[in-house]
Design an enzyme around this catalytic site. Structure first.
Site, PDB file in Angstrom:
ATOM      1  N   ARG A  60       8.300 -85.959   7.106  1.00 54.29           N
ATOM      2  CA  ARG A  60       8.955 -84.710   6.292  1.00 54.29           C
ATOM      3  C   ARG A  60       9.021 -83.446   6.517  1.00 54.29           C
ATOM      4  O   ARG A  60      10.290 -82.715   6.575  1.00 54.29           O
ATOM      5  CB  ARG A  60       9.106 -84.716   4.832  1.00 54.29           C
ATOM      6  CG  ARG A  60       9.007 -86.017   3.522  1.00 54.29           C
ATOM      7  CD  ARG A  60       8.816 -86.366   2.623  1.00 54.29           C
ATOM      8  NE  ARG A  60       7.378 -85.785   2.191  1.00 54.29           N
ATOM      9  CZ  ARG A  60       6.394 -87.433   1.998  1.00 54.29           C
ATOM     10  NH1 ARG A  60       6.985 -87.819   1.572  1.00 54.29           N
ATOM     11  NH2 ARG A  60       5.741 -86.782   1.336  1.00 54.29           N
ATOM     12  N   GLU A  97      -4.190 -84.804  -0.458  1.00 57.10           N
ATOM     13  CA  GLU A  97      -3.862 -84.443  -2.002  1.00 57.10           C
ATOM     14  C   GLU A  97      -4.382 -86.131  -2.610  1.00 57.10           C
ATOM     15  O   GLU A  97      -5.098 -86.242  -3.524  1.00 57.10           O
ATOM     16  CB  GLU A  97      -2.238 -84.132  -2.675  1.00 57.10           C
ATOM     17  CG  GLU A  97      -2.514 -83.952  -4.072  1.00 57.10           C
ATOM     18  CD  GLU A  97      -1.271 -83.579  -4.145  1.00 57.10           C
ATOM     19  OE1 GLU A  97      -0.347 -83.808  -4.298  1.00 57.10           O
ATOM     20  OE2 GLU A  97      -0.624 -83.235  -6.419  1.00 57.10           O
TER      21      GLU A  97
END
Ligand code: AMP
Length: 173
Positions: A60, A97
């Site tokens: 992204r 994460e």
């Protein structure tokens, strides 16, 4: 306008794994006026610091990264997941994460004369951005700062980044 940007981020619960609140930037990308605003706002603090290369992280980071580079009249350097770049690379492994990953950059992508801006769509734990910073420094470059569209404040990712290097995020959750 920052409020509009924030309100346009779509939060998808439990993606890609249970417990993760995924902050989806695609509704921003669908609106050219928001993309224009975001690009301008992201590069604003870095206009006068002599940025020569924008380093952005797959996947992204590749969306706005080349636009930031163009706006700064700088080159674009892709930082990719392991095994994707064709030439000799330098690599860094880091914790996400959700999971672990290795990123790579071409060995000749930056040099001693480069001043780089590091970009990703979002900073969560900061692992990706910190690993990108290490790649840039290993390549010999100095780092002007970091630019993120979204920062997840509760994860305190910016604490993992080099002290004293500017961190600029447009939207906070
Ligand atoms: P981190 O290394 O933990 O800062 O993770 C940053 C990278 O993971 C970025 O490339 C993000 O696109 C992606 N990411 C991590 N957490 C999220 C989240 N909650 N929503 C959207 N993208 C995320």
């Amino acid at each position: 306008m920052i409020d509009v940007l924030r309100a346009t981020v779509r939060t998808v619960p439990d993606f890609p794994t249970p417990g993760i609140q995924f902050r989806d930037i695609t509704p921003i990308l669908a609106k050219p006026e928001l993309v224009r605003f975001a690009v301008k706002a992201l590069v604003e603090p870095y206009r006068k610091v002599g940025v020569t290369k924008v380093l952005a992280v797959e996947a992204r980071g590749f969306i706005l990264g080349p636009m930031l580079a163009e706006a700064l009249d700088a080159g674009f350097i892709p930082v990719r997941k392991s095994g994707k770049l064709p030439y000799t690379t330098i690599r860094e492994t880091y914790a996400l994460e959700y999971g672990n990953d290795t990123i790579e950059m071409h060995i000749d992508a930056v040099g001693d004369d480069d001043v780089v801006l590091i970009h990703d769509d979002l900073i969560a734990t900061g692992g990706t951005a910190a690993a990108t910073f290490r790649l840039a420094v290993f390549g010999g470059a100095s780092v002007a700062g970091f630019a993120f569209l979204v920062e997840l404040d509760a994860l305190e990712g910016r604490l993992l980044l080099e002290e004293g290097v500017p961190v600029h995020s447009l939207v906070h959750f």
